[in-house]
Design a protein around this motif. Structure first.
Motif, PDB file in Angstrom:
ATOM      1  N   ALA A  60       0.844  -1.204   0.000  1.00 49.88           N
ATOM      2  CA  ALA A  60       0.000   0.000   0.000  1.00 49.88           C
ATOM      3  C   ALA A  60       0.873   1.245   0.000  1.00 49.88           C
ATOM      4  CB  ALA A  60      -0.911  -0.011   1.227  1.00 49.88           C
ATOM      5  N   GLY A  61       1.961   1.195   0.762  1.00 52.65           N
ATOM      6  CA  GLY A  61       2.887   2.329   0.793  1.00 52.65           C
ATOM      7  C   GLY A  61       3.504   2.565  -0.568  1.00 52.65           C
ATOM      8  N   GLU A  62       3.856   1.481  -1.259  1.00 47.52           N
ATOM      9  CA  GLU A  62       4.435   1.604  -2.606  1.00 47.52           C
ATOM     10  C   GLU A  62       3.452   2.301  -3.533  1.00 47.52           C
ATOM     11  OE1 GLU A  62       5.628  -2.235  -4.032  1.00 47.52           O
ATOM     12  OE2 GLU A  62       7.353  -2.325  -2.696  1.00 47.52           O
ATOM     13  N   VAL A  63       2.202   1.868  -3.474  1.00 45.33           N
ATOM     14  CA  VAL A  63       1.181   2.467  -4.348  1.00 45.33           C
ATOM     15  C   VAL A  63       1.079   3.969  -4.070  1.00 45.33           C
ATOM     16  CG1 VAL A  63      -1.299   2.533  -4.839  1.00 45.33           C
ATOM     17  CG2 VAL A  63      -0.120   0.338  -4.655  1.00 45.33           C
ATOM     18  N   ASP A  64       1.081   4.307  -2.801  1.00 46.34           N
ATOM     19  CA  ASP A  64       0.962   5.727  -2.455  1.00 46.34           C
ATOM     20  C   ASP A  64       2.185   6.538  -2.873  1.00 46.34           C
ATOM     21  OD1 ASP A  64      -1.558   5.418  -1.465  1.00 46.34           O
ATOM     22  OD2 ASP A  64      -0.921   5.107   0.609  1.00 46.34           O
ATOM     23  N   ARG A  65       3.342   5.876  -2.948  1.00 48.93           N
ATOM     24  CA  ARG A  65       4.580   6.601  -3.279  1.00 48.93           C
ATOM     25  C   ARG A  65       4.809   6.719  -4.780  1.00 48.93           C
ATOM     26  NH1 ARG A  65       7.714   7.111   1.230  1.00 48.93           N
ATOM     27  NH2 ARG A  65       9.517   7.602  -0.049  1.00 48.93           N
ATOM     28  N   VAL A  66       4.132   5.867  -5.540  1.00 49.93           N
ATOM     29  CA  VAL A  66       4.297   5.896  -7.009  1.00 49.93           C
ATOM     30  C   VAL A  66       3.489   7.048  -7.576  1.00 49.93           C
ATOM     31  CG1 VAL A  66       3.713   4.636  -9.119  1.00 49.93           C
ATOM     32  CG2 VAL A  66       4.721   3.430  -7.202  1.00 49.93           C
ATOM     33  N   GLN A  67       4.100   7.818  -8.470  1.00 42.15           N
ATOM     34  CA  GLN A  67       3.370   8.915  -9.108  1.00 42.15           C
ATOM     35  C   GLN A  67       2.385   8.332 -10.120  1.00 42.15           C
ATOM     36  OE1 GLN A  67       4.027  12.230  -7.894  1.00 42.15           O
ATOM     37  NE2 GLN A  67       4.813  10.671  -6.480  1.00 42.15           N
ATOM     38  N   GLY A  68       1.131   8.731 -10.007  1.00 38.82           N
ATOM     39  CA  GLY A  68       0.133   8.222 -10.959  1.00 38.82           C
ATOM     40  C   GLY A  68      -0.654   7.055 -10.415  1.00 38.82           C
ATOM     41  N   ALA A  69      -0.361   6.663  -9.186  1.00 37.99           N
ATOM     42  CA  ALA A  69      -1.191   5.646  -8.524  1.00 37.99           C
ATOM     43  C   ALA A  69      -1.569   6.225  -7.162  1.00 37.99           C
ATOM     44  CB  ALA A  69      -0.412   4.346  -8.362  1.00 37.99           C
ATOM     45  N   GLY A  70      -2.304   5.477  -6.379  1.00 41.17           N
ATOM     46  CA  GLY A  70      -2.619   5.989  -5.044  1.00 41.17           C
ATOM     47  C   GLY A  70      -3.912   5.423  -4.520  1.00 41.17           C
ATOM     48  N   GLY A  71      -4.134   5.697  -3.252  1.00 38.08           N
ATOM     49  CA  GLY A  71      -5.403   5.328  -2.650  1.00 38.08           C
ATOM     50  C   GLY A  71      -5.521   3.866  -2.280  1.00 38.08           C
ATOM     51  N   ALA A  72      -4.393   3.167  -2.140  1.00 38.76           N
ATOM     52  CA  ALA A  72      -4.489   1.755  -1.738  1.00 38.76           C
ATOM     53  C   ALA A  72      -4.949   1.683  -0.289  1.00 38.76           C
ATOM     54  CB  ALA A  72      -3.138   1.072  -1.879  1.00 38.76           C
ATOM     55  N   GLY A  73      -5.864   0.798  -0.013  1.00 40.84           N
ATOM     56  CA  GLY A  73      -6.358   0.675   1.362  1.00 40.84           C
ATOM     57  C   GLY A  73      -5.778  -0.558   2.023  1.00 40.84           C
ATOM     58  N   LEU A  74      -5.908  -0.616   3.341  1.00 42.02           N
ATOM     59  CA  LEU A  74      -5.478  -1.802   4.080  1.00 42.02           C
ATOM     60  C   LEU A  74      -6.699  -2.454   4.701  1.00 42.02           C
ATOM     61  CD1 LEU A  74      -2.270  -0.512   5.861  1.00 42.02           C
ATOM     62  CD2 LEU A  74      -2.408  -2.314   4.143  1.00 42.02           C
ATOM     63  N   ASP A  75      -6.694  -3.777   4.740  1.00 38.43           N
ATOM     64  CA  ASP A  75      -7.834  -4.512   5.268  1.00 38.43           C
ATOM     65  C   ASP A  75      -7.275  -5.545   6.260  1.00 38.43           C
ATOM     66  OD1 ASP A  75      -9.856  -6.344   5.707  1.00 38.43           O
ATOM     67  OD2 ASP A  75     -10.650  -6.208   3.664  1.00 38.43           O
ATOM     68  N   TRP A  76      -7.321  -5.202   7.549  1.00 44.54           N
ATOM     69  CA  TRP A  76      -6.722  -6.078   8.565  1.00 44.54           C
ATOM     70  C   TRP A  76      -7.355  -7.478   8.546  1.00 44.54           C
ATOM     71  CZ3 TRP A  76      -2.981  -7.963  11.008  1.00 44.54           C
ATOM     72  CH2 TRP A  76      -3.153  -8.756  12.139  1.00 44.54           C
ATOM     73  N   ALA A  77      -8.666  -7.537   8.408  1.00 45.14           N
ATOM     74  CA  ALA A  77      -9.328  -8.851   8.471  1.00 45.14           C
ATOM     75  C   ALA A  77      -8.795  -9.767   7.358  1.00 45.14           C
ATOM     76  CB  ALA A  77     -10.839  -8.679   8.355  1.00 45.14           C
ATOM     77  N   ARG A  78      -8.614  -9.206   6.155  1.00 43.83           N
ATOM     78  CA  ARG A  78      -8.104 -10.049   5.052  1.00 43.83           C
ATOM     79  C   ARG A  78      -6.629 -10.378   5.246  1.00 43.83           C
ATOM     80  NH1 ARG A  78      -9.331  -7.985  -0.693  1.00 43.83           N
ATOM     81  NH2 ARG A  78      -8.353  -9.965  -1.211  1.00 43.83           N
ATOM     82  N   ALA A  79      -5.872  -9.400   5.726  1.00 41.36           N
ATOM     83  CA  ALA A  79      -4.444  -9.649   5.995  1.00 41.36           C
ATOM     84  C   ALA A  79      -4.306 -10.753   7.048  1.00 41.36           C
ATOM     85  CB  ALA A  79      -3.766  -8.367   6.471  1.00 41.36           C
ATOM     86  N   ARG A  80      -5.140 -10.671   8.073  1.00 43.85           N
ATOM     87  CA  ARG A  80      -5.100 -11.654   9.170  1.00 43.85           C
ATOM     88  C   ARG A  80      -5.499 -13.045   8.669  1.00 43.85           C
ATOM     89  NH1 ARG A  80      -9.648 -10.227  12.822  1.00 43.85           N
ATOM     90  NH2 ARG A  80     -10.733 -11.429  11.241  1.00 43.85           N
ATOM     91  N   ASP A  81      -6.542 -13.092   7.813  1.00 39.71           N
ATOM     92  CA  ASP A  81      -6.958 -14.397   7.284  1.00 39.71           C
ATOM     93  C   ASP A  81      -5.848 -15.034   6.458  1.00 39.71           C
ATOM     94  OD1 ASP A  81      -9.336 -14.061   8.505  1.00 39.71           O
ATOM     95  OD2 ASP A  81     -10.502 -13.620   6.683  1.00 39.71           O
ATOM     96  N   TYR A  82      -5.176 -14.186   5.661  1.00 38.48           N
ATOM     97  CA  TYR A  82      -4.095 -14.732   4.836  1.00 38.48           C
ATOM     98  C   TYR A  82      -2.916 -15.164   5.721  1.00 38.48           C
ATOM     99  CZ  TYR A  82      -0.824 -15.405   1.030  1.00 38.48           C
ATOM    100  OH  TYR A  82       0.084 -15.956   0.163  1.00 38.48           O
ATOM    101  N   ARG A  83      -2.632 -14.366   6.774  1.00 41.92           N
ATOM    102  CA  ARG A  83      -1.594 -14.749   7.743  1.00 41.92           C
ATOM    103  C   ARG A  83      -1.907 -16.119   8.337  1.00 41.92           C
ATOM    104  NH1 ARG A  83      -2.370 -12.211  13.470  1.00 41.92           N
ATOM    105  NH2 ARG A  83      -4.033 -13.768  13.306  1.00 41.92           N
ATOM    106  N   ASP A  84      -3.174 -16.313   8.737  1.00 38.78           N
ATOM    107  CA  ASP A  84      -3.549 -17.585   9.373  1.00 38.78           C
ATOM    108  C   ASP A  84      -3.446 -18.745   8.388  1.00 38.78           C
ATOM    109  OD1 ASP A  84      -3.922 -16.175  11.664  1.00 38.78           O
ATOM    110  OD2 ASP A  84      -6.109 -16.134  11.546  1.00 38.78           O
ATOM    111  N   TYR A  85      -3.794 -18.461   7.138  1.00 35.01           N
ATOM    112  CA  TYR A  85      -3.635 -19.488   6.098  1.00 35.01           C
ATOM    113  C   TYR A  85      -2.147 -19.843   5.939  1.00 35.01           C
ATOM    114  CZ  TYR A  85      -2.847 -21.043   1.295  1.00 35.01           C
ATOM    115  OH  TYR A  85      -2.395 -21.717   0.196  1.00 35.01           O
TER     116      TYR A  85
END
Ligand SMILES: Cc1cc2nc3c(=O)[nH]c(=O)nc-3n(C[C@H](O)[C@H](O)[C@H](O)COP(=O)(O)OP(=O)(O)OC[C@H]3O[C@@H](n4cnc5c(N)ncnc54)[C@H](O)[C@@H]3O)c2cc1C
Ligand SMILES: NC(=O)c1ccc[n+]([C@@H]2O[C@H](COP(=O)([O-])OP(=O)(O)OC[C@H]3O[C@@H](n4cnc5c(N)ncnc54)[C@H](O)[C@@H]3O)[C@@H](O)[C@H]2O)c1
Length: 449
Positions: A60-85
């Protein structure tokens, strides 16, 4: 009656797993013994879950730092589910089945050496020609008054938590502390990091510590160095630490990232001729041999407590047991902290080179000033590379890098340091344009040799 195997592996973390797999593939009769989960600390509570949850904020940080991209969001529940997987939902039944399918005798329980070549596991006796001790390390929690009255976590609770705290105090500012701070702060947790010494990542160059602190502070972590907790107590809903500098730090949880200690208690190794070092680590020779018929590898040796080193030592041990011994070399092995940007190092620091009596030359470059890649990569480019050369031998002996993907491109330096590639050859090496790897040429040319 006891059962006999060629090799018994005590502890099936990444080190034990590599040793066992190689020996099984070579046709040895192997017992794999694990008291918790096959995969060890790394697979369930350390490397894998931590790197999995560090990646979404990094992306998400990369997206925000790239010129011409932006607005990436973070979703803890999905990150956590993937971590558990990724952490197999703390279930190793697949691993148990797979080792059994590959011919291993799989034993779940605490292993203990009874005498040379004799082990006991969960009331069952085993004899063997070789024992491999790969029992890893435990988190260290310093003795602090009142700690039992507050909520404390180690890496285990941190990387299995369902809900994130709102505020966290992290004690310890080395690899675990920095990565944990980076992960939590980017998921919106208010983080205070307490470090006893006067800089983060104390084993690295002071300049690396400085850059690590700058980037971590920029993401919002409050860093307090040169202080440590003296007392812990509850104040309302807050868990509070009194610090040696007279200040306090409070949060929903106190997370300890204060180092590791080798797991050797109750293994019965002293009677089998194994020697221990000052930190309780098993002392091994350069073939990872600890005593007659006893080998040790990974964190329990405290040589370099990394998964890649545990896996390397496992190759050394398996080859020695299989009759093709070769000595372990630790020169140039990379050390990467997966912060944003990544912090990487290999070989010696200036202080270590001085201790070794080397005559050295150093260079540091700001990658954005000499390369195209940092600019094509992000709008406000980051990246520093430092080199340490031995002037007499005209080779690199150390390197560090702080920048995007530094954990990947540090391997060039790692190889050069390990194999003593002459500086002249490195200067004649051509890197792809435009890459971060091109920085090596600029930095090499900046050395005063
Ligand atoms: C938060 C965190 C993040 C990390 N991230 C990284 C990373 O990104 N990259 C990296 O290289 N390193 C990382 N590390 C370090 C890495 O986790 C260790 O170096 C690695 O796990 C060591 O592997 P090991 O096989 O020696 O031990 P372990 O992974 O600790 O495994 C040892 C196993 O032995 C078992 N055991 C212990 N005693 C007995 C007994 N008596 N009988 C039977 N079984 C026993 C344990 O249950 C365990 O499963 C991280 C560490 C932490 C804490
Ligand atoms: N990316 C990776 O490869 C990675 C990531 C995490 C951990 N690891 C490995 O795991 C091991 C453990 O890492 P770690 O960071 O827990 O331990 P560490 O021993 O590297 O660092 C512990 C830190 O805690 C500080 N500390 C200790 N007691 C303190 C106190 N009472 N108050 C304040 N500060 C205190 C120390 O000064 C030190 O900086 C390391 O050897 C590391 O190599 C590797």
């Amino acid at each position: 009656m006891s059962e006999h195997v060629d090799v018994a592996v005590m502890g099936m973390g990444p080190g034990g797993e590599v040793a066992a797999s190689r020996l099984l593939a070579a046709g040895q009769r192997v017992a794999v013994i694990e008291r918790e989960l096959i995969g060890g600390e790394c697979a369930y509570w350390a490397c894998i879950p931590s790197k999995t949850v560090l990646r979404p904020p990094e992306a998400a940080g990369e997206v925000d730092r790239v010129q011409g991209a932006g607005g990436a969001g973070l979703d803890w529940a999905r990150a956590r589910d993937y971590r558990d997987y990724m952490a197999r939902h703390l279930d190793d039944s697949g691993q148990v089945r797979s080792y059994a399918d590959h011919g291993a005798l799989v034993l779940k329980g605490e292993a203990r050496v009874l005498s040379r070549g004799r082990l006991e596991v969960a009331g069952r006796e085993l004899t063997c020609d070789h024992v491999i001790v790969a029992t890893g390390s435990d988190a260290v929690i310093p003795p602090i008054d009142g700690l039992d009255t507050v909520t404390t976590w180690t890496n285990r609770e941190t990387y299995t938590t369902r809900d994130l705290p709102s505020r966290a105090v992290i004690v310890g500012g080395s690899a675990v502390g920095v990565e944990t701070a980076q992960f939590l702060v980017r998921f919106g947790v208010q983080v205070t990091l307490i470090q006893r010494s006067d800089r983060l990542l104390g084993r690295e160059e002071p300049r690396v510590s400085e850059l690590a602190q700058k980037y971590l502070q920029e993401t919002g972590v409050e860093i307090r160095t040169g202080t440590s907790p003296t007392r812990a107590y509850q104040e309302g809903a807050d868990n509070v630490l009194d610090l040696t500098d007279g200040t306090q730090a409070g949060g929903d949880v106190i997370i300890f990232a204060t180092g590791r200690t080798p797991r050797t208690n109750g293994l019965g190794l002293g009677d089998a001729g194994v020697k221990f070092g000052e930190r309780g680590e098993i002392l091994v020779d350069d073939h990872c041999r600890a005593a007659d018929g006893i080998w040790a590898l990974g964190d329990v040796t405290a040589v370099m407590p990394f998964t890649h080193v545990a896996k390397y030592q496992a190759r050394i041990v398996a080859d020695a047991i299989l009759g093709r011994p070769h000595a372990a070399h630790y020169t140039g092995i990379p050390r990467v902290v997966f912060a944003d940007p990544e912090i990487a190092a290999a070989g010696l620091t200036q202080a270590q080179a001085d201790d070794d009596g080397l005559t050295t030359s150093t260079a540091e470059i700001d990658l954005a000033q000499s390369l195209a890649r940092p600019w094509t990569y992000e709008g406000d480019p980051r990246g520093h590379l430092g080199l340490l050369a031995d002037r007499d031998r005209r080779i690199l002996v150390g390197a560090w890098a702080v920048g995007p993907q530094a954990g990947e491109w540090i391997h060039q330096a790692s190889l050069a340091i390990r194999t003593h590639i002459p500086i002249e050859t490195l200067l004649d090496q051509v890197a792809q344009f435009p890459t971060y790897s091109e920085g090596y040429l600029t930095a090499l040319e900046a050395l005063d040799l």
